[in-house]
Scaffold this motif. Structure first.
Motif, short mmCIF file in Angstrom:
data_model
loop_
_atom_site.label_atom_id
_atom_site.label_comp_id
_atom_site.label_asym_id
_atom_site.label_seq_id
_atom_site.Cartn_x
_atom_site.Cartn_y
_atom_site.Cartn_z
N SER A 51 102.43 53.44 -17.47
CA SER A 51 102.13 55.20 -17.50
C SER A 51 103.22 55.55 -17.05
CB SER A 51 100.58 55.21 -17.13
OG SER A 51 100.54 54.71 -15.77
N SER A 52 103.17 55.44 -15.54
CA SER A 52 104.68 55.87 -15.27
C SER A 52 106.01 56.01 -15.56
CB SER A 52 105.18 55.71 -13.23
OG SER A 52 104.67 54.25 -13.50
N VAL A 53 106.15 54.25 -15.80
CA VAL A 53 107.60 54.23 -16.64
C VAL A 53 107.57 56.01 -18.29
CG1 VAL A 53 108.77 52.61 -17.84
CG2 VAL A 53 107.28 52.36 -15.66
N TYR A 54 107.21 56.03 -18.75
CA TYR A 54 106.59 55.93 -19.89
C TYR A 54 107.40 57.92 -20.22
CZ TYR A 54 104.88 58.38 -24.53
OH TYR A 54 104.58 58.98 -25.57
N GLY A 55 107.00 58.14 -19.14
CA GLY A 55 108.57 59.95 -19.12
C GLY A 55 109.47 59.72 -18.51
N PHE A 56 109.82 59.33 -17.59
CA PHE A 56 111.26 58.50 -17.42
C PHE A 56 111.99 57.63 -18.61
CE2 PHE A 56 110.88 59.44 -12.83
CZ PHE A 56 109.76 58.61 -12.71
N VAL A 57 111.24 57.10 -19.41
CA VAL A 57 112.25 57.14 -20.52
C VAL A 57 111.87 57.67 -21.74
CG1 VAL A 57 111.57 54.45 -22.77
CG2 VAL A 57 110.95 53.96 -20.48
N ARG A 58 111.21 58.41 -21.71
CA ARG A 58 111.04 59.44 -23.42
C ARG A 58 112.08 60.53 -22.43
NH1 ARG A 58 109.83 57.25 -27.56
NH2 ARG A 58 107.65 55.98 -27.31
N GLY A 59 112.11 60.65 -20.88
CA GLY A 59 112.66 61.77 -20.35
C GLY A 59 114.29 61.49 -20.97
N LEU A 60 114.94 59.92 -20.69
CA LEU A 60 115.81 59.95 -20.90
C LEU A 60 116.67 59.86 -22.70
CD1 LEU A 60 115.92 56.78 -18.41
CD2 LEU A 60 117.60 58.73 -18.62
N GLU A 61 115.35 59.39 -23.16
CA GLU A 61 115.71 59.15 -24.85
C GLU A 61 116.27 61.03 -25.16
OE1 GLU A 61 113.02 58.14 -28.77
OE2 GLU A 61 111.93 58.07 -27.38
N ALA A 62 115.43 61.63 -24.82
CA ALA A 62 115.33 63.19 -24.89
C ALA A 62 117.09 63.51 -24.58
CB ALA A 62 114.51 63.82 -24.39
N GLU A 63 118.01 63.01 -23.72
CA GLU A 63 118.44 63.34 -23.13
C GLU A 63 119.48 62.72 -23.63
OE1 GLU A 63 119.77 65.93 -21.86
OE2 GLU A 63 117.52 66.68 -21.00
N GLY A 64 119.30 61.56 -24.71
CA GLY A 64 120.29 61.04 -25.34
C GLY A 64 120.95 59.96 -24.60
N TYR A 65 119.97 59.54 -23.14
CA TYR A 65 120.69 58.51 -22.37
C TYR A 65 119.82 56.98 -23.41
CZ TYR A 65 122.76 61.07 -19.47
OH TYR A 65 124.01 62.26 -19.15
N LEU A 66 119.16 57.12 -24.28
CA LEU A 66 117.95 56.25 -24.53
C LEU A 66 118.41 56.36 -26.49
CD1 LEU A 66 115.54 54.25 -21.73
CD2 LEU A 66 118.29 53.62 -22.30
N LYS A 67 117.76 54.91 -26.26
CA LYS A 67 117.66 55.44 -28.19
C LYS A 67 116.18 54.74 -28.43
CE LYS A 67 119.92 54.92 -31.23
NZ LYS A 67 121.43 54.33 -32.20
N GLU A 68 115.26 54.22 -29.04
CA GLU A 68 114.32 53.43 -29.50
C GLU A 68 114.65 53.66 -31.37
OE1 GLU A 68 110.47 55.24 -29.40
OE2 GLU A 68 109.09 52.95 -29.86
N ASN A 69 114.51 51.84 -31.88
CA ASN A 69 114.85 51.47 -32.33
C ASN A 69 113.71 51.10 -33.78
OD1 ASN A 69 114.98 49.07 -31.67
ND2 ASN A 69 115.92 48.46 -31.38
N ALA A 70 114.12 50.13 -34.62
CA ALA A 70 113.17 51.08 -36.01
C ALA A 70 112.21 49.47 -34.69
CB ALA A 70 113.41 50.55 -37.22
N ALA A 71 112.61 48.72 -34.45
CA ALA A 71 111.59 47.82 -33.87
C ALA A 71 110.20 47.72 -32.50
CB ALA A 71 112.46 46.48 -33.83
#
Length: 240
Positions: free
Chosen positions: A39-59
């Motif tokens: 729950s605490s990691v989720y916000g960081f991961v989605r924030g990094l995704e929104a800024e283009g630093y992470l990307k979630e693939n089809a898997a």
């Protein structure tokens, strides 16, 4: 020694773990690595995704995004190094401004440019995030994307109706390149070819200049650019 900041350390830990994971990492794996609740990691991961630093693939795995290139472009990142030789060649052959655009989720940024050798030429603003629409490079990403959220974002943020967007996307797919005829700057035309890195659409090379020079020759200029990029060892994004 400078004291560590917990939030910064957690963000860096996420990025470094994902980079070290050959097939990307799930949210659970990231949380386990950090020894932190999902729950605490989720916000960081989605924030990094929104800024283009992470990307979630089809898997459902998070892989490293291209956002870091906006920070490192002035230090000659790998993409800039790979694209620079062919960009210089195209600048000499076509005489117009050649620009490298990187995609950052629902935005893009120009990180490298070869100026036109003409007395009057297009001068793009560098290292600034900008909307995908109506840029020629942004249209490439919109045409390649299968994410409804991306199109929804463009429709919500731009003065644009869905039919116009879909017609343009279909045109890009048929042509194989993005086109902007005076939509951003009235007297400037530009086209873009996507660059495929691995299996992903990573960036685009754009060619832009005054309408009077560009419009009569766009098709032959696209052919020249496509051939030069392919001969340089880079892969042009193919919509087929």
């Amino acid at each position: 020694m400078v004291e560590k900041h917990r939030t910064v350390s957690r963000v860096i830990g996420i990025l470094e773990f994902v980079v070290r994971s050959p097939n990307g990492a799930t949210l659970s794996e990231i949380a386990e690595h950090l020894d932190a609740p999902k729950s605490s990691v989720y916000g960081f991961v989605r924030g990094l995704e929104a800024e283009g630093y992470l990307k979630e693939n089809a898997a459902g795995h998070f892989v490293f995004g291209l956002g870091a290139h906006t920070l490192l472009a002035s230090q000659a990142t790998s993409l800039v190094e790979l694209a620079s030789p062919v960009m210089n060649k195209l600048g000499q052959e076509l005489g117009e401004t050649i620009t490298l655009a990187l995609f950052l989720d629902h935005e893009l940024t120009y990180v490298h440019s070869v100026p036109s050798n003409q007395r009057i030429g297009y001068n793009p603003e560098m290292h600034t995030r900008r909307p995908l629409w109506p840029t020629s490079a942004g249209k490439i990403l919109l045409a390649a994307s299968e994410t409804p959220e991306l199109k929804a974002h463009v429709l919500a943020s731009e003065d644009l109706d869905e039919e116009t967007l879909e017609v343009e996307i279909e045109s890009v797919r048929k042509r194989g390149y993005g086109l902007n005829i005076g939509e951003t700057v009235a007297d400037v035309s530009a086209f873009a070819l996507g660059l495929k890195i691995g299996s992903s659409l990573a960036a685009a090379i754009t060619v832009g200049g005054p309408n009077v020079r560009m419009r009569p020759h766009i098709e032959e200029m696209v052919d020249t650019a496509r051939s030069a990029i392919s001969n340089s060892g880079l892969d042009v994004w193919n919509f087929a």
